[in-house]
Every structure is written in C-alpha cells, then in structure tokens.
Motif scaffolding. Structure first.
Motif, PDB file in Angstrom:
ATOM      1  N   ARG A 104      19.610  48.453  69.658  1.00  0.00           N
ATOM      2  CA  ARG A 104      20.745  47.837  70.339  1.00  0.00           C
ATOM      3  C   ARG A 104      20.754  46.347  70.006  1.00  0.00           C
ATOM      4  O   ARG A 104      19.725  45.751  69.711  1.00  0.00           O
ATOM      5  N   LYS A 105      21.922  45.754  70.092  1.00  0.00           N
ATOM      6  CA  LYS A 105      22.068  44.336  69.754  1.00  0.00           C
ATOM      7  C   LYS A 105      21.197  43.452  70.641  1.00  0.00           C
ATOM      8  O   LYS A 105      20.618  42.472  70.174  1.00  0.00           O
ATOM      9  N   LYS A 106      21.073  43.805  71.917  1.00  0.00           N
ATOM     10  CA  LYS A 106      20.255  42.974  72.814  1.00  0.00           C
ATOM     11  C   LYS A 106      18.792  42.949  72.373  1.00  0.00           C
ATOM     12  O   LYS A 106      18.106  41.944  72.539  1.00  0.00           O
ATOM     13  N   THR A 148      20.032  49.079  63.854  1.00  0.00           N
ATOM     14  CA  THR A 148      21.141  49.048  64.809  1.00  0.00           C
ATOM     15  C   THR A 148      22.457  49.394  64.118  1.00  0.00           C
ATOM     16  O   THR A 148      23.289  50.123  64.672  1.00  0.00           O
ATOM     17  N   GLU A 149      22.649  48.879  62.900  1.00  0.00           N
ATOM     18  CA  GLU A 149      23.860  49.215  62.140  1.00  0.00           C
ATOM     19  C   GLU A 149      23.895  50.716  61.850  1.00  0.00           C
ATOM     20  O   GLU A 149      24.945  51.357  61.997  1.00  0.00           O
ATOM     21  N   LEU A 150      22.780  51.283  61.465  1.00  0.00           N
ATOM     22  CA  LEU A 150      22.721  52.721  61.202  1.00  0.00           C
ATOM     23  C   LEU A 150      22.961  53.523  62.477  1.00  0.00           C
ATOM     24  O   LEU A 150      23.655  54.551  62.458  1.00  0.00           O
ATOM     25  N   GLN A 151      22.391  53.060  63.589  1.00  0.00           N
ATOM     26  CA  GLN A 151      22.586  53.747  64.874  1.00  0.00           C
ATOM     27  C   GLN A 151      24.053  53.696  65.283  1.00  0.00           C
ATOM     28  O   GLN A 151      24.606  54.690  65.756  1.00  0.00           O
ATOM     29  N   SER A 154      25.966  56.117  63.200  1.00  0.00           N
ATOM     30  CA  SER A 154      25.645  57.468  63.641  1.00  0.00           C
ATOM     31  C   SER A 154      26.375  57.799  64.936  1.00  0.00           C
ATOM     32  O   SER A 154      26.857  58.918  65.113  1.00  0.00           O
ATOM     33  N   ASP A 155      26.440  56.846  65.860  1.00  0.00           N
ATOM     34  CA  ASP A 155      27.136  57.065  67.135  1.00  0.00           C
ATOM     35  C   ASP A 155      28.615  57.340  66.910  1.00  0.00           C
ATOM     36  O   ASP A 155      29.226  58.142  67.610  1.00  0.00           O
ATOM     37  N   TRP A 156      29.229  56.648  65.944  1.00  0.00           N
ATOM     38  CA  TRP A 156      30.648  56.839  65.659  1.00  0.00           C
ATOM     39  C   TRP A 156      30.893  58.144  64.913  1.00  0.00           C
ATOM     40  O   TRP A 156      31.980  58.729  64.988  1.00  0.00           O
ATOM     41  N   THR A 157      29.892  58.601  64.180  1.00  0.00           N
ATOM     42  CA  THR A 157      30.050  59.837  63.390  1.00  0.00           C
ATOM     43  C   THR A 157      30.012  61.062  64.277  1.00  0.00           C
ATOM     44  O   THR A 157      30.747  62.015  64.083  1.00  0.00           O
ATOM     45  N   VAL A 158      29.148  61.060  65.253  1.00  0.00           N
ATOM     46  CA  VAL A 158      28.944  62.248  66.091  1.00  0.00           C
ATOM     47  C   VAL A 158      30.046  62.414  67.094  1.00  0.00           C
ATOM     48  O   VAL A 158      30.769  61.732  67.545  1.00  0.00           O
TER      49      VAL A 158
END
Length: 158
Positions: A104-106, A148-151, A154-158
């Motif tokens: 996460r960005k934080k 984080t970029e990959l996560q 992945s979140d947008w893909t699913v």
C-alpha cells in the motif's frame, strides 16, 4: 507462525515497538536533563549524584571542552527525536503488516521516512552500519513501490 495478519509476528513486533517508544521517552525525560547536568555541572563530592556518576564512570564536565559539550547536546537533540519518530513509524509499518496491508502507498511512505531517519541517525553518530541499513531500506522502498504498482494492477484486473 504467521508473519502477517492478526496474531502474527508483525502484530507482536508492532506492540513491542510501541512499548519501546514509551520506555525510550520515559528514559529521555530523565536522561537528557541528567546529561546536561553532567556536562555542565560537577556535583559536590560525597553527594549521591557524585557517587553515582563516579560509579557509572561518566567523565566530568570540566574535563571536556566546550565544543565537545555542545556537540554532545546537538547529537542528543538530533538522535532522541529521530529515534522516537523511528520507533513510531516502525510500529505503524508493522501494524499495517499485522492488518495484512502489505503493498500500500502508506507503507511506501513509512519505509521512505524510516530509511531517511536511519540515514540521519547514521550521520549524527557516524555509524557506517546504520548508513548501510539506511541504504538497504531505500532499496526496499523501491521494491515496495514496484510491488504496490503490481498489487494495484492486480486489484483492477480481478
């Protein structure tokens, strides 16, 4: 043993760091005035403070130059707040890991701040190992940024 999530190693480390921060703060409330007292005042012989300082083996204030005394105070003024902030940021980071929030960005922001604090402490103490750790943390920040970029993808893909 689990490393992330509730009741994990990350949660235990987060609580330990939080407790350590409060212990350090309490020690500094006593320690910093004592440092100033030892640097700038020599207690009378026979007093409890005199005997304690002799027992611990702290050099007397009048045996040190003014430049040394100022350097010690500046070093303390830099290191103590940096350590308190560092413990807080580390506690927050491991708290996020305990909540299963890894990429996460934080966390990137926390790692970036932690690496900079370690570099400040290494400069203030002239500690090469802390400098190395700060540089490794900067690299780890870049790794977390990529993760984080990959996560996010992945979140947008699913």
């Amino acid at each position: 043993m689990r490393y992330v999530g509730e009741k994990s190693l990350s949660g235990i480390v987060s609580r330990f760091l939080s407790i350590s921060r409060w212990i350090l703060l309490a020690a500094m409330i006593v320690g910093v005035p004592l440092e100033v007292l030892v640097l700038f005042h020599r207690p009378e012989e026979g007093t409890f403070l005199h005997e304690a300082i002799v027992y611990i083996g702290i050099p007397w204030a009048d045996e040190r130059s003014v430049a040394y005394k100022v350097l010690m105070l500046v070093q303390t003024a830099v290191i103590v707040p940096a350590l308190l902030i560092l413990l807080r940021k580390l506690s927050d980071l491991f708290g996020n890991f305990a909540k299963n929030e890894l990429f996460r960005k934080k966390n990137i922001d926390l790692l970036n701040a932690i690496s900079k604090l370690v570099l400040v402490i290494s400069a203030a103490t002239l500690n090469v190992m802390a400098l190395f750790i700060g540089l490794v943390l900067l690299i780890l920040t870049a790794v977390f940024r990529q993760g984080t970029e990959l996560q996010t993808e992945s979140d947008w893909t699913v």
